[in-house]
Design an enzyme around this catalytic site. Structure first.
Site, mmCIF file in Angstrom:
data_model
loop_
_atom_site.group_PDB
_atom_site.id
_atom_site.type_symbol
_atom_site.label_atom_id
_atom_site.label_comp_id
_atom_site.label_asym_id
_atom_site.label_seq_id
_atom_site.Cartn_x
_atom_site.Cartn_y
_atom_site.Cartn_z
ATOM 1 N N HIS A 224 43.321 34.625 37.536
ATOM 2 C CA HIS A 224 43.285 35.604 38.627
ATOM 3 C C HIS A 224 41.959 35.510 39.384
ATOM 4 O O HIS A 224 40.908 35.294 38.778
ATOM 5 C CB HIS A 224 43.476 37.019 38.079
ATOM 6 C CG HIS A 224 44.909 37.361 37.834
ATOM 7 N ND1 HIS A 224 45.650 38.139 38.688
ATOM 8 C CD2 HIS A 224 45.751 37.001 36.831
ATOM 9 C CE1 HIS A 224 46.891 38.259 38.228
ATOM 10 N NE2 HIS A 224 46.971 37.574 37.097
ATOM 11 N N GLU B 233 48.444 41.085 48.502
ATOM 12 C CA GLU B 233 48.100 42.236 47.670
ATOM 13 C C GLU B 233 46.718 42.781 48.006
ATOM 14 O O GLU B 233 46.530 43.997 48.133
ATOM 15 C CB GLU B 233 48.186 41.831 46.189
ATOM 16 C CG GLU B 233 49.619 41.647 45.728
ATOM 17 C CD GLU B 233 49.752 40.749 44.505
ATOM 18 O OE1 GLU B 233 50.898 40.550 44.056
ATOM 19 O OE2 GLU B 233 48.718 40.247 44.006
ATOM 20 N N VAL C 21 46.411 46.138 42.864
ATOM 21 C CA VAL C 21 45.817 46.779 44.033
ATOM 22 C C VAL C 21 46.840 47.565 44.844
ATOM 23 O O VAL C 21 46.493 48.528 45.530
ATOM 24 C CB VAL C 21 45.098 45.735 44.928
ATOM 25 C CG1 VAL C 21 43.904 45.147 44.207
ATOM 26 C CG2 VAL C 21 46.050 44.652 45.376
#
Length: 471
Positions: A371, A391, A427
């Site tokens: 990530h 996102e 998020v």
């Protein structure tokens, strides 16, 4: 492929409103099974007498013999029960669907004429009222074909609906593959119609019932009096009617047999129920062909690409990026026992999460490290995956001031220095303010706790990504 065929999901947690004609709150489908003359009998070429659904307690087949008492009970259904029910329904102006065993219809021409004159739908109940569970598929298919032929010869038109009843595992498939039926009812799995796919053919299924059914007068546990039957029908009606008032209109099937409910003491409970149902507004009494026609217009089938039916390559193409830069998760999930329950976002999310959870800690750490930092260097260089780009933009992390960007970079560096993997948060569930708050809180956690928090956030991100693709 390891695939599981049963469908436990159906319409899912939010079934459609049936939107019955006229805003009806409930559709009450009355079904009259006409089997008299189609049951097991050596006169019909069978090896034994009938033993199913009569008032003879503990009845057993008589091999090679006629069973006079059993025959006379079935005869009552044709001679007296049918006409009592015919007078009841025509007198109330309520149309019904007949499940007609084809050979029984051929032996009862007067009753068939009365059904047609009343405008009832005459569907097929199979060629003979016998058990099909051990019948080879080829033989059952031949009987289905003969039933179509004989039905059209006797009734004047082919059946548009089908219910075998004493069916095999092949019955629904075989009847659907004829491509001649507007509906099939050999299921008991829903309160609403639904579609099944057989190759390129979309088959409508209208589920039936074995509990709101007078057969319970002849089985244990069952009904003893017409009053018990009335009470069960009333309770079912009240529940479904209330759901209809709340915008979740359903269907209520009621199964009847001439030799059972046609008896005076039993039919009184049915009549009482019909009077009760008719006292309510918004009650629709359709034939099953009317339900089928309405459903086809109002809820036409929508085909979709189903995960459980994909090839491995297609599965990886669609879902390999759900876990950031970790297509191995989708690859391993493909080998699970997938089925119709996994053809939705929550179902496939469960399969992918199982794979992630069962992986080694090293492999899961690899997913965390795959990530990107929030609002980090990759974002600034526009090197995020399309999913991550979208996102982060959802929380306006792509529109930070220089001061805000510096704050995120400092927090990212401190978090990675302490825990050894990037700060991960869904998020789309947050705002910039809540993300910053979570950053400060989670910096204080020990690494073992934070590893679990990060894994949970990875699963949540995957769930949201799947909801973008699947129902």
């Amino acid at each position: 492929m390891n695939r599981y065929p049963r469908d436990f999901r159906g319409h899912g947690p939010n079934p459609p409103d049936a939107a019955w004609p006229g805003g009806a709150r409930i559709a009450v489908s009355l079904v009259l099974n006409y089997e008299e003359g189609g049951e097991n009998n050596i006169l019909h070429g069978d090896a034994q007498s009938e033993a199913f659904l009569s008032d003879i307690a503990g009845a057993a087949p008589w091999p090679g013999q006629r069973h006079w008492n059993m025959e006379s009970i079935y005869d009552y259904g044709a001679r007296a029960g049918f006409w009592r029910l015919h007078r009841l329904f025509t007198g109330m102006g309520i149309p019904v669907t007949v499940y007609g065993v084809t050979t029984a219809l051929a032996r009862n021409p007067e009753q068939v004429a009365a059904m047609k004159a009343a405008g009832w739908e005459i569907a097929s109940h199979g060629l003979k009222w016998v058990d099909h569970r051990d019948m080879p598929p080829e033989e059952e298919a031949a009987q289905i074909a003969e039933s179509f032929r004989l039905h059209e010869e006797v009734v004047g038109s082919p059946p548009q609906g089908w219910y075998t009843g004493r069916c095999s595992m092949n019955t629904v498939r075989l009847t659907a593959e004829t491509r001649r039926l507007a509906w099939i009812s050999d299921t008991y799995d829903d309160d609403l119609p639904y579609w099944r796919e057989y190759g390129d053919h979309d088959q409508l299924v209208i589920p039936y019932t074995l509990e709101a059914n007078d057969m319970r007068f002849a089985t244990a546990p069952g009904y003893i009096t017409g009053e018990q039957f009335y009470q069960y029908l009333k309770d079912s009606f009240d529940t479904l009617y209330a759901e209809g008032e709340a915008g979740q209109a359903k269907m209520f099937s009621i199964g009847l047999h001439c030799r059972l409910i046609g008896r005076p003491g039993k039919i009184a409970g049915l009549k009482r129920f019909l009077d009760y149902a008719r006292s309510h507004e918004g009650v629709w009494f359709p034939r099953r062909i009317d339900i089928a026609d309405h459903w086809r217009r109002t809820h036409p089938h929508q085909r979709m690409e189903r995960p459980s039916q994909m090839t491995r390559d297609r599965f990886l193409t669609r879902f390999g990026a759900v876990y950031e830069h970790s297509p191995w998760i989708a690859d391993r999930a493909f080998d699970l026992e997938l089925g119709p329950a996994h053809d939705c976002a929550s179902g496939l999310h469960n399969a992918l999460a199982r794979t992630f959870r069962s992986a080694s800690e090293k492999d899961r750490l690899g997913v965390l490290k795959a990530h990107p930092d929030l609002a980090g260097k990759l974002a600034a260089a526009r090197r995020l995956t399309p999913e991550s780009t979208q996102e982060q933009a959802s929380a306006a992390l792509d529109a930070l001031t220089d001061e805000e960007r510096l704050q995120f970079q400092e927090l990212n560096a401190a978090y990675v220095a302490k825990h050894g993997f990037p700060f991960i948060i869904a998020v789309r569930d947050n705002t910039r303010a809540s993300i910053l708050q979570a950053f400060h809180l989670r910096l204080a956690y020990d690494t073992a706790t934070e590893f679990l928090n990060a894994c949970a956030q990875v699963e949540r991100i995957a769930e949201l990504r799947l909801k973008d693709q699947l129902p």
